[in-house]
Scaffold this active site. Structure first.
Site, PDB file in Angstrom:
ATOM      1  N   ASP A  82      49.496  52.372   9.550  1.00  0.00           N
ATOM      2  CA  ASP A  82      49.482  53.742   9.060  1.00  0.00           C
ATOM      3  C   ASP A  82      50.493  53.921   7.924  1.00  0.00           C
ATOM      4  O   ASP A  82      51.508  53.213   7.876  1.00  0.00           O
ATOM      5  CB  ASP A  82      49.828  54.682  10.227  1.00  0.00           C
ATOM      6  CG  ASP A  82      49.464  56.128   9.976  1.00  0.00           C
ATOM      7  OD1 ASP A  82      48.594  56.385   9.123  1.00  0.00           O
ATOM      8  OD2 ASP A  82      50.040  56.997  10.654  1.00  0.00           O
ATOM      9  N   GLY A 180      53.876  65.973  12.249  1.00  0.00           N
ATOM     10  CA  GLY A 180      54.873  66.629  13.086  1.00  0.00           C
ATOM     11  C   GLY A 180      54.276  67.787  13.858  1.00  0.00           C
ATOM     12  O   GLY A 180      53.056  67.898  14.030  1.00  0.00           O
ATOM     13  N   GLY A 208      47.685  64.543  10.900  1.00  0.00           N
ATOM     14  CA  GLY A 208      48.313  65.726  11.476  1.00  0.00           C
ATOM     15  C   GLY A 208      47.459  66.377  12.541  1.00  0.00           C
ATOM     16  O   GLY A 208      47.379  67.604  12.650  1.00  0.00           O
ATOM     17  N   ASN A 229      43.861  61.249  13.489  1.00  0.00           N
ATOM     18  CA  ASN A 229      45.168  60.663  13.756  1.00  0.00           C
ATOM     19  C   ASN A 229      45.997  61.510  14.726  1.00  0.00           C
ATOM     20  O   ASN A 229      46.110  62.728  14.563  1.00  0.00           O
ATOM     21  CB  ASN A 229      45.949  60.518  12.451  1.00  0.00           C
ATOM     22  CG  ASN A 229      45.467  59.364  11.590  1.00  0.00           C
ATOM     23  OD1 ASN A 229      44.328  58.920  11.712  1.00  0.00           O
ATOM     24  ND2 ASN A 229      46.331  58.877  10.732  1.00  0.00           N
TER      25      ASN A 229
END
Length: 286
Positions: A82, A180, A208, A229
């Site tokens: 990644d 995050g 995200g 992801n």
């Protein structure tokens, strides 16, 4: 079923409009548990490693664990690097058997990004591997890579020229998503995905994913997000699971590491099966 190329997994999910969990692991327990979750869900899975994880564990050790844990696995799995801006790390991972890489040159001017991505695609092809491309930084810092500043979004024409020139197998556009934990509900521009896919059919990677709603996942997957992801959600589940167990161990005075590992493993498996169900990949490996 042996380990399969990334393209074999995402081309089918793109065609059938379901999403495949692409989950960032960071140690032996999460690697084994993510694979076990995929088996339990009868789902394909893309196991991802960050540059930070590769550097902390070593590509050779990760590759050895991967080969052992996937030897007789009954579902399609693929190993992906990644967000990597470091060409040397890309080469190291390809040499050790990674099935695909995301060359993250999104901080470079588009022309230089495109030039180097063409080189990375050529290198990956020599190993039978595939490449994910990106020309817009996804907002947020993850494992030391990225920025909290939103990058400039490129026009559809620039995106299409990048896809045509590089021949990347998966593309990751910015649509208001972020790495995050989201502080507020994100406003996502799904129409950007539709415009790209309608003009140049290519599997889209949704970055995200941690913190998005089921409705957002369903909409974006229907538009062409074939690879979804997940990183932060696994980190949080792992650490919260271990924290709860350790607090209980402190209160009861019972300190048994194997029990800690079993409890954490079970929580990781539940996370994977839950995402597979939401993304529509559960049962697709039957």
């Amino acid at each position: 079923m042996p380990v399969v190329p990334l393209k074999e997994i995402v081309d089918r999910s793109f065609a059938e409009r379901y999403g495949v969990p692409a989950i960032n692991v960071f140690n032996d327990l999460t690697l084994e548990a993510v694979l076990a979750g995929a088996v339990e869900a009868t789902s394909p899975v893309i196991v991802q490693t960050s540059v930070k994880t590769v550097k902390s564990m070593g590509a050779g050790l990760i590759a050895a664990m991967w080969q052992e844990l996937t030897r007789d696995i009954p579902v399609p799995v693929s190993l992906h690097l990644d967000h990597c801006p470091d060409r040397a790390v890309i080469t190291e991972c390809l040499e050790h058997g990674w099935n695909s890489v995301l060359f993250d040159a999104s901080e470079m001017p588009v022309a230089e990004n495109q030039r180097q991505t063409i080189e990375v695609v050529a290198e990956a092809r020599r190993y039978g591997a595939h490449v994910e491309g990106e020309i817009e930084s996804i907002t947020g810092v993850e494992d030391g890579i990225g920025s909290d500043e939103e990058s400039t979004r490129q026009s559809l024409a620039v995106q299409l020229e990048f896809l045509r020139a590089t021949g990347v197998d998966v593309f990751a556009p910015a649509i208001g998503n972020a790495h995050g934990s989201y502080k507020t509900a994100p406003v996502l521009d799904g129409e950007r995905i539709t415009q790209i896919v309608d003009t140049h059919p290519v599997p889209i990677a949704l970055h995200g994913g941690s913190g998005l709603s089921d409705a957002q996942f369903h909409d974006l997957i229907a538009r062409g997000c074939a690879k979804v992801n997940i990183s932060t959600a696994l980190k949080e589940a792992f650490m919260q699971s271990e924290l709860a167990f350790l607090e209980h161990a402190r209160d009861t005075g019972k300190w048994d590491p194997p029990s800690l590992f079993r409890a954490t493993r079970a929580d990781v498996i539940d996370l994977v099966t839950g995402f597979a169900t939401v993304f529509g990949s559960a049962g697709k490996a039957a």
